[in-house]
Design an enzyme around this catalytic site. Structure first.
Site, PDB file in Angstrom:
ATOM      1  N   LYS A   8       0.781  -1.629  -0.244  1.00  0.00           N
ATOM      2  CA  LYS A   8       0.701  -0.200   0.212  1.00  0.00           C
ATOM      3  C   LYS A   8       1.087   1.657   0.147  1.00  0.00           C
ATOM      4  CE  LYS A   8       1.190   0.941   4.568  1.00  0.00           C
ATOM      5  NZ  LYS A   8       1.437   1.886   5.194  1.00  0.00           N
ATOM      6  N   ASP A 131      -2.612  -1.962  10.341  1.00  0.00           N
ATOM      7  CA  ASP A 131      -2.452  -1.754   8.696  1.00  0.00           C
ATOM      8  C   ASP A 131      -3.196  -3.308   8.418  1.00  0.00           C
ATOM      9  OD1 ASP A 131      -1.329   0.724   9.285  1.00  0.00           O
ATOM     10  OD2 ASP A 131       0.553  -0.011   8.408  1.00  0.00           O
TER      11      ASP A 131
HETATM   12  O1  C5P Z   1       0.308  -2.082  14.331  1.00  0.00           O
HETATM   13  P1  C5P Z   1       2.072  -1.857  14.265  1.00  0.00           P
HETATM   14  O2  C5P Z   1       2.020  -3.668  15.293  1.00  0.00           O
HETATM   15  O3  C5P Z   1       1.514  -2.856  12.811  1.00  0.00           O
HETATM   16  O4  C5P Z   1       2.933  -0.861  14.934  1.00  0.00           O
HETATM   17  C1  C5P Z   1       3.742  -1.117  15.136  1.00  0.00           C
HETATM   18  C2  C5P Z   1       3.964   0.027  15.972  1.00  0.00           C
HETATM   19  O5  C5P Z   1       4.292   1.573  15.201  1.00  0.00           O
HETATM   20  C3  C5P Z   1       3.457   0.346  17.123  1.00  0.00           C
HETATM   21  O6  C5P Z   1       4.822  -0.500  18.206  1.00  0.00           O
HETATM   22  C4  C5P Z   1       3.491   1.573  17.718  1.00  0.00           C
HETATM   23  O7  C5P Z   1       4.447   1.805  18.221  1.00  0.00           O
HETATM   24  C5  C5P Z   1       3.556   2.538  16.586  1.00  0.00           C
HETATM   25  N1  C5P Z   1       1.963   2.772  15.980  1.00  0.00           N
HETATM   26  C6  C5P Z   1       1.797   2.986  16.609  1.00  0.00           C
HETATM   27  N2  C5P Z   1       0.345   3.882  16.878  1.00  0.00           N
HETATM   28  C7  C5P Z   1      -0.414   3.365  15.319  1.00  0.00           C
HETATM   29  C8  C5P Z   1       0.133   2.491  14.385  1.00  0.00           C
HETATM   30  C9  C5P Z   1       1.340   2.183  14.860  1.00  0.00           C
HETATM   31  O8  C5P Z   1       2.450   4.135  17.639  1.00  0.00           O
HETATM   32  N3  C5P Z   1      -1.801   4.243  15.334  1.00  0.00           N
END
Ligand code: C5P
Length: 278
Positions: A8, A131
């Site tokens: 994406k 995501d």
């Molecule tokens: O959700 P995901 O594991 O992909 O996110 C990776 C990291 O990115 C999270 O541990 C967090 O530190 C950060 N993140 C965030 N806010 C979001 C998405 C991701 O702080 N909305």
């Protein structure tokens, strides 16, 4: 069963604030692009995960996490073999890991006769990563909350793009942390972008594309700024950072222009591919 796990790009990304759960409130318009990893899922005697890249074969791979989340949600115990062939650069802000998880969840749900409804599948995806639901949707969407609250955005024209990335890599969590420490103020690209799409005003749409991580990524990985400037000098109508970077992309007039830009970027030593939004 073979599944294409599409990357994406973020057409807009606004980081609106830090939440109590440690995640950030986001406003973002994303679109899947025609750059993909290849994923296959099959029933087997034991659980096996294979990947063409040795460094991605661990149990923390998004494919394995998605498989385990699917088994936990459904109670299914029949083992599976998952194979992953990587083409999407990582960690790059192109949603590669999330796309792989989405492909595994969609694939397993088909393989086992759809035990989960679309909503249940999205919920399971959201547990794996912010995501993942967006990658499961596979359409241009407004993403809010952590990124998991989705509204399909219709009326988006197809965009011919060139994605480029250099040597640097930026883990998502680090970029969010550095962003917080920088004291940057929230950006507001998304509302204007949606209004422009609704009005069918492509010029305004291109002008309202942008990413709140642009400055912090330019500091952490200066080549992001350099690549955006180079894409513009190749004729890009917009040159934007994707997600938490360090991949960037340029939007071009047509496929040929995107292809020419990708060739030029490769000649300058960057990884670059032309593709299109889907
Ligand atoms: O959700 P995901 O594991 O992909 O996110 C990776 C990291 O990115 C999270 O541990 C967090 O530190 C950060 N993140 C965030 N806010 C979001 C998405 C991701 O702080 N909305």
């Amino acid at each position: 069963m073979n599944i294409k796990a599409y990357a994406k790009i973020n057409l807009t990304l606004d980081i609106l604030g830090l939440r109590d759960d440690g995640f950030h409130e986001l406003g973002s318009v994303t679109a899947p692009i025609s750059l993909y990893d290849s994923v296959s899922v099959e029933k087997s005697d034991t659980n096996v995960f294979k990947c063409d890249l040795p460094e991605l074969r661990g149990d923390d791979n998004f494919c394995v996490r998605a498989r385990d989340a699917f088994f936990a949600r459904t109670g299914i115990t029949q083992p599976v073999t998952i194979k992953l062939q990587k083409h999407i650069p990582y960690p790059a802000g192109l949603g590669g890991g999330s796309a792989d998880a989405a492909a595994v969840l969609n694939g397993l749900n088909s393989l086992f006769g759809e035990p989960l409804s679309a909503d249940e599948l999205y919920e399971t995806g959201a547990q794996v990563g912010s995501d993942v639901p967006m990658c499961m949707l596979g359409k241009c969407a407004l993403c809010q909350g952590r990124g998991e609250k989705l509204t399909v955005l219709s009326g988006m024209p197809k965009l011919y793009i060139t994605v480029a990335i250099g040597e640097g890599r930026l883990p998502t969590a680090k970029v969010f942390k550095e962003y917080d420490a920088s004291g940057a103020r929230p950006t507001g690209f998304t509302d204007g972008f949606i209004k422009a799409v609704e009005a069918g005003d492509e010029k305004a749409m291109l002008a309202s594309m942008g990413n709140g991580f642009t400055d912090i990524c330019a500091r952490l990985c200066p080549e992001t700024k350099e690549m955006r400037a180079k894409l513009r000098s190749c004729g890009a109508k917009a040159a934007v950072l994707s997600g938490s970077g360090p991949a960037v992309y340029g939007v071009f007039e047509n496929e040929q222009a995107a292809m020419d830009a990708a060739r030029e970027m490769r000649q300058k030593g960057f990884f670059a591919v032309n593709c299109e939004t889907m």
